[in-house]
Design a protein around this motif. Structure first.
Motif, PDB file in Angstrom:
ATOM      1  N   LEU A 183       0.851  -1.182   0.000  1.00  0.00           N
ATOM      2  CA  LEU A 183       0.000   0.000   0.000  1.00  0.00           C
ATOM      3  C   LEU A 183       0.892   1.238   0.000  1.00  0.00           C
ATOM      4  CD1 LEU A 183      -2.588  -1.121   2.713  1.00  0.00           C
ATOM      5  CD2 LEU A 183      -2.753  -1.391   0.234  1.00  0.00           C
ATOM      6  N   SER A 184       0.739   2.096  -1.004  1.00  0.00           N
ATOM      7  CA  SER A 184       1.531   3.322  -1.095  1.00  0.00           C
ATOM      8  C   SER A 184       0.890   4.391  -0.220  1.00  0.00           C
ATOM      9  CB  SER A 184       1.600   3.793  -2.548  1.00  0.00           C
ATOM     10  OG  SER A 184       2.352   4.986  -2.649  1.00  0.00           O
ATOM     11  N   LEU A 185       1.654   4.892   0.761  1.00  0.00           N
ATOM     12  CA  LEU A 185       1.107   5.825   1.744  1.00  0.00           C
ATOM     13  C   LEU A 185       2.075   6.976   1.984  1.00  0.00           C
ATOM     14  CD1 LEU A 185      -0.047   3.164   4.368  1.00  0.00           C
ATOM     15  CD2 LEU A 185      -1.541   4.394   2.791  1.00  0.00           C
ATOM     16  N   THR A 186       1.521   8.128   2.326  1.00  0.00           N
ATOM     17  CA  THR A 186       2.371   9.236   2.739  1.00  0.00           C
ATOM     18  C   THR A 186       2.980   8.895   4.090  1.00  0.00           C
ATOM     19  OG1 THR A 186       0.472  10.333   3.767  1.00  0.00           O
ATOM     20  CG2 THR A 186       1.002  10.939   1.497  1.00  0.00           C
ATOM     21  N   PRO A 187       4.190   9.364   4.361  1.00  0.00           N
ATOM     22  CA  PRO A 187       4.834   9.043   5.639  1.00  0.00           C
ATOM     23  C   PRO A 187       3.965   9.453   6.825  1.00  0.00           C
ATOM     24  CG  PRO A 187       6.419  10.010   4.129  1.00  0.00           C
ATOM     25  CD  PRO A 187       5.076  10.161   3.482  1.00  0.00           C
ATOM     26  N   GLY A 188       3.986   8.628   7.869  1.00  0.00           N
ATOM     27  CA  GLY A 188       3.208   8.915   9.066  1.00  0.00           C
ATOM     28  C   GLY A 188       2.875   7.646   9.820  1.00  0.00           C
ATOM     29  N   ASN A 189       2.063   7.779  10.860  1.00  0.00           N
ATOM     30  CA  ASN A 189       1.654   6.648  11.690  1.00  0.00           C
ATOM     31  C   ASN A 189       0.251   6.194  11.310  1.00  0.00           C
ATOM     32  OD1 ASN A 189       4.030   6.521  13.307  1.00  0.00           O
ATOM     33  ND2 ASN A 189       3.308   8.303  14.460  1.00  0.00           N
ATOM     34  N   TYR A 190       0.072   4.887  11.256  1.00  0.00           N
ATOM     35  CA  TYR A 190      -1.205   4.305  10.856  1.00  0.00           C
ATOM     36  C   TYR A 190      -1.570   3.180  11.825  1.00  0.00           C
ATOM     37  CZ  TYR A 190      -0.349   6.738   6.452  1.00  0.00           C
ATOM     38  OH  TYR A 190      -0.107   7.695   5.503  1.00  0.00           O
ATOM     39  N   THR A 191      -2.876   2.970  11.997  1.00  0.00           N
ATOM     40  CA  THR A 191      -3.379   1.860  12.806  1.00  0.00           C
ATOM     41  C   THR A 191      -4.086   0.870  11.895  1.00  0.00           C
ATOM     42  OG1 THR A 191      -3.678   3.251  14.759  1.00  0.00           O
ATOM     43  CG2 THR A 191      -4.890   1.174  14.705  1.00  0.00           C
ATOM     44  N   ILE A 192      -3.734  -0.402  12.046  1.00  0.00           N
ATOM     45  CA  ILE A 192      -4.351  -1.471  11.259  1.00  0.00           C
ATOM     46  C   ILE A 192      -5.250  -2.275  12.188  1.00  0.00           C
ATOM     47  CG2 ILE A 192      -3.909  -3.457   9.784  1.00  0.00           C
ATOM     48  CD1 ILE A 192      -0.877  -2.144   9.930  1.00  0.00           C
ATOM     49  N   GLU A 193      -6.490  -2.499  11.785  1.00  0.00           N
ATOM     50  CA  GLU A 193      -7.420  -3.321  12.557  1.00  0.00           C
ATOM     51  C   GLU A 193      -8.010  -4.388  11.642  1.00  0.00           C
ATOM     52  OE1 GLU A 193     -10.417  -1.088  14.546  1.00  0.00           O
ATOM     53  OE2 GLU A 193      -8.997   0.142  15.681  1.00  0.00           O
ATOM     54  N   VAL A 194      -8.086  -5.615  12.163  1.00  0.00           N
ATOM     55  CA  VAL A 194      -8.650  -6.731  11.405  1.00  0.00           C
ATOM     56  C   VAL A 194      -9.560  -7.528  12.331  1.00  0.00           C
ATOM     57  CG1 VAL A 194      -8.138  -8.891  10.201  1.00  0.00           C
ATOM     58  CG2 VAL A 194      -6.693  -6.889   9.819  1.00  0.00           C
ATOM     59  N   PHE A 195     -10.735  -7.926  11.848  1.00  0.00           N
ATOM     60  CA  PHE A 195     -11.628  -8.780  12.634  1.00  0.00           C
ATOM     61  C   PHE A 195     -12.483  -9.611  11.688  1.00  0.00           C
ATOM     62  CE2 PHE A 195     -13.606  -4.633  12.132  1.00  0.00           C
ATOM     63  CZ  PHE A 195     -14.900  -4.924  11.711  1.00  0.00           C
ATOM     64  N   ASN A 196     -13.011 -10.732  12.213  1.00  0.00           N
ATOM     65  CA  ASN A 196     -13.768 -11.635  11.341  1.00  0.00           C
ATOM     66  C   ASN A 196     -15.185 -11.144  11.073  1.00  0.00           C
ATOM     67  OD1 ASN A 196     -14.358 -12.163  14.056  1.00  0.00           O
ATOM     68  ND2 ASN A 196     -14.878 -14.304  13.686  1.00  0.00           N
ATOM     69  N   GLU A 197     -15.879 -10.674  12.099  1.00  0.00           N
ATOM     70  CA  GLU A 197     -17.225 -10.141  11.946  1.00  0.00           C
ATOM     71  C   GLU A 197     -17.586  -9.404  13.227  1.00  0.00           C
ATOM     72  OE1 GLU A 197     -20.353 -13.094  11.770  1.00  0.00           O
ATOM     73  OE2 GLU A 197     -19.131 -14.557  12.832  1.00  0.00           O
ATOM     74  N   PRO A 198     -18.515  -8.455  13.157  1.00  0.00           N
ATOM     75  CA  PRO A 198     -18.888  -7.729  14.373  1.00  0.00           C
ATOM     76  C   PRO A 198     -19.486  -8.674  15.410  1.00  0.00           C
ATOM     77  CG  PRO A 198     -19.652  -6.564  12.414  1.00  0.00           C
ATOM     78  CD  PRO A 198     -19.180  -7.913  11.949  1.00  0.00           C
ATOM     79  N   PHE A 199     -19.179  -8.422  16.675  1.00  0.00           N
ATOM     80  CA  PHE A 199     -19.762  -9.192  17.775  1.00  0.00           C
ATOM     81  C   PHE A 199     -20.387  -8.194  18.736  1.00  0.00           C
ATOM     82  CE2 PHE A 199     -19.558 -11.294  21.944  1.00  0.00           C
ATOM     83  CZ  PHE A 199     -20.221 -12.476  21.650  1.00  0.00           C
ATOM     84  N   THR A 200     -21.721  -8.190  18.806  1.00  0.00           N
ATOM     85  CA  THR A 200     -22.426  -7.181  19.589  1.00  0.00           C
ATOM     86  C   THR A 200     -23.275  -7.753  20.712  1.00  0.00           C
ATOM     87  OG1 THR A 200     -24.276  -7.223  18.008  1.00  0.00           O
ATOM     88  CG2 THR A 200     -22.524  -5.611  17.619  1.00  0.00           C
ATOM     89  N   ALA A 201     -23.498  -9.075  20.713  1.00  0.00           N
ATOM     90  CA  ALA A 201     -24.329  -9.702  21.737  1.00  0.00           C
ATOM     91  C   ALA A 201     -23.992 -11.188  21.791  1.00  0.00           C
ATOM     92  CB  ALA A 201     -25.816  -9.509  21.416  1.00  0.00           C
ATOM     93  N   PRO A 202     -24.257 -11.860  22.925  1.00  0.00           N
ATOM     94  CA  PRO A 202     -23.999 -13.298  23.005  1.00  0.00           C
ATOM     95  C   PRO A 202     -24.676 -14.046  21.859  1.00  0.00           C
ATOM     96  CG  PRO A 202     -24.511 -12.428  25.178  1.00  0.00           C
ATOM     97  CD  PRO A 202     -24.768 -11.314  24.206  1.00  0.00           C
ATOM     98  N   ALA A 203     -23.966 -15.025  21.310  1.00  0.00           N
ATOM     99  CA  ALA A 203     -24.501 -15.766  20.167  1.00  0.00           C
ATOM    100  C   ALA A 203     -23.808 -17.114  20.077  1.00  0.00           C
ATOM    101  CB  ALA A 203     -24.296 -14.982  18.874  1.00  0.00           C
ATOM    102  N   TYR A 204     -24.504 -18.078  19.484  1.00  0.00           N
ATOM    103  CA  TYR A 204     -23.904 -19.383  19.233  1.00  0.00           C
ATOM    104  C   TYR A 204     -22.985 -19.307  18.011  1.00  0.00           C
ATOM    105  CZ  TYR A 204     -26.925 -21.829  22.556  1.00  0.00           C
ATOM    106  OH  TYR A 204     -27.536 -22.268  23.695  1.00  0.00           O
ATOM    107  N   ASP A 205     -21.906 -20.077  18.090  1.00  0.00           N
ATOM    108  CA  ASP A 205     -21.022 -20.289  16.937  1.00  0.00           C
ATOM    109  C   ASP A 205     -20.454 -18.990  16.371  1.00  0.00           C
ATOM    110  OD1 ASP A 205     -21.825 -23.026  17.124  1.00  0.00           O
ATOM    111  OD2 ASP A 205     -23.621 -22.543  15.966  1.00  0.00           O
ATOM    112  N   LYS A 206     -20.116 -18.026  17.250  1.00  0.00           N
ATOM    113  CA  LYS A 206     -19.573 -16.751  16.772  1.00  0.00           C
ATOM    114  C   LYS A 206     -18.332 -16.339  17.571  1.00  0.00           C
ATOM    115  CE  LYS A 206     -21.760 -13.389  15.032  1.00  0.00           C
ATOM    116  NZ  LYS A 206     -22.592 -12.199  14.724  1.00  0.00           N
ATOM    117  N   PRO A 207     -17.245 -17.096  17.455  1.00  0.00           N
ATOM    118  CA  PRO A 207     -16.009 -16.608  18.072  1.00  0.00           C
ATOM    119  C   PRO A 207     -15.584 -15.313  17.391  1.00  0.00           C
ATOM    120  CG  PRO A 207     -15.546 -18.424  16.584  1.00  0.00           C
ATOM    121  CD  PRO A 207     -17.038 -18.332  16.680  1.00  0.00           C
ATOM    122  N   TYR A 208     -15.104 -14.373  18.178  1.00  0.00           N
ATOM    123  CA  TYR A 208     -14.736 -13.060  17.649  1.00  0.00           C
ATOM    124  C   TYR A 208     -13.218 -12.929  17.668  1.00  0.00           C
ATOM    125  CZ  TYR A 208     -14.249  -7.950  17.440  1.00  0.00           C
ATOM    126  OH  TYR A 208     -13.888  -6.666  17.102  1.00  0.00           O
TER     127      TYR A 208
END
Length: 357
Positions: free
Chosen positions: A80-105
């Motif tokens: 990824l071509s970017l201008t110099p600076g600090n960046y934060t990278i976040e990765v997740f499989n899917e949103p987890f907002t409430a207890p649920a079966y078969d949804k490891p976060y």
């Protein structure tokens, strides 16, 4: 003379433009960010697991602006071509907002500094950030009550467990949960438990006064670098009991110390032979299809160090017995069954329900 005046005017104009725009009049080179994403599996291995390409990928510039909202599959391996600076990278499989079966976060975050003209490589490892909970009802309990369920209330909601959910994992936010057991219309007082991220909890519901109540609670965890497996009677807030999952299976030395009559206990060991109908131990032998001899080492040749496992008629006998499957000798196996105080004169396991290599 005129040419010199024009040249001087041009220099003054250039200097004015430089002064107005600062040094940005000649942009510095971009830097490059290369991101590789991995997930830690239940056995502590970092891997590009199935489905990882569909994980959400966010690249956030210092200050909060999101530059990329994509998927791991689209950015992996592409600088990824970017201008110099600090960046934060976040990765997740899917949103987890409430207890649920078969949804490891699974979630991972990392900060990277991009320097002009240089390449910054980042390995981001996603880890499970919620807690898994499974409820197992013992055979004695399910036979005693016609209807029964366990309601577990946690942050954001609740899940209801019954006989149809014993093989399913529910997932909750870390923190306090309340467990309420209902059997034949009567509910017990809720029990409070604390759960942690990356922990997988097995709660056993046993009949009051049943055999599990006679097992002294021992706080023993089967730990890997990703998840901690905890097995416990559901209302035991002081400790845990082993053997309710494959991950917390007893070794043969440990299994020999258990009392008889414990249901749904996992043991693991090497198949080192079998026993005759009279209880004679055959190391490396395949004289009988009705039982197995397990040991903690392939080299244990003495009967007192072995552990007999019954193989009744059925698919488990068909798969494990050493008469029809001589290649099983010296292989390690996990078996779930009922402990027996004396089988061929030794502590052993009967009525097997499951096995795994």
């Amino acid at each position: 003379m005129r040419r010199n005046i024009l040249k001087a005017a041009g220099c003054i104009l250039f200097a004015a433009l430089w002064a107005c725009n600062g040094l940005n009049i000649v942009p510095g080179p971009d830097g490059f960010l290369v991101v590789d994403v991995a997930v830690e599996t239940p056995f502590g291995v970092r891997t590009r697991s199935t489905g990882l390409d569909n994980y959400v990928f966010l690249l956030i510039k210092q200050g909060g602006d999101t530059l990329y909202n994509s998927t791991v599959g689209k950015i992996t391996g592409s600088p990824l071509s970017l201008t110099p600076g600090n960046y934060t990278i976040e990765v997740f499989n899917e949103p987890f907002t409430a207890p649920a079966y078969d949804k490891p976060y699974f979630y991972g975050s990392q900060t990277a500094e991009v320097v002009g003209g240089e390449s910054c490589e980042v390995l981001l490892v996603c880890k499970q950030e919620n807690a898994g909970v499974r409820v197992v009802f013992s055979e004695a309990f399910s036979q005693k009550y016609t209807t029964y369920s366990m309601n577990i209330l946690g942050t954001g909601g609740a899940l209801n467990y019954d006989s149809t959910t014993e093989s399913r994992w529910g997932y909750f936010f870390p923190g306090q949960i309340n467990l309420t057991l209902t059997a034949d219309g009567s509910s017990l007082e809720p029990i409070e438990r604390q759960i942690q991220a990356r922990y997988m909890y097995n709660f056993l519901v046993e009949e009051s006064g049943g055999t599990q109540d006679n097992v002294e609670p021992v706080f023993t965890l089967s730990v890997d670098t990703v998840r901690t497996w905890v097995s416990s009677t559901w209302n035991n807030t002081e400790g845990t009991v082993r053997g309710l999952t494959k991950e917390t299976a007893y070794t043969i030395a440990e299994a020999r110390t258990l009392e008889g009559g414990l249901n749904d206990i996992w043991v693991c060991g090497y198949i080192v032979g079998c026993y005759s109908s009279g209880g004679v131990f055959f190391f490396g032998g395949n004289e009988s299809a009705t039982n197995l001899a397990l040991a903690d080492s392939e080299s244990y040749i003495e009967k007192p160090l072995s552990y007999p496992v019954e193989l009744p008629l059925g698919t488990i006998r068909d798969a494990l017995n050493v008469v029809d499957n001589p290649g099983n000798l010296l292989k390690k196996v996990w078996i779930k069954g009922k402990t027996n105080a004396s089988y061929f004169g030794l502590p052993g396991l009967k009525s097997p329900k499951e096995y795994s290599w």
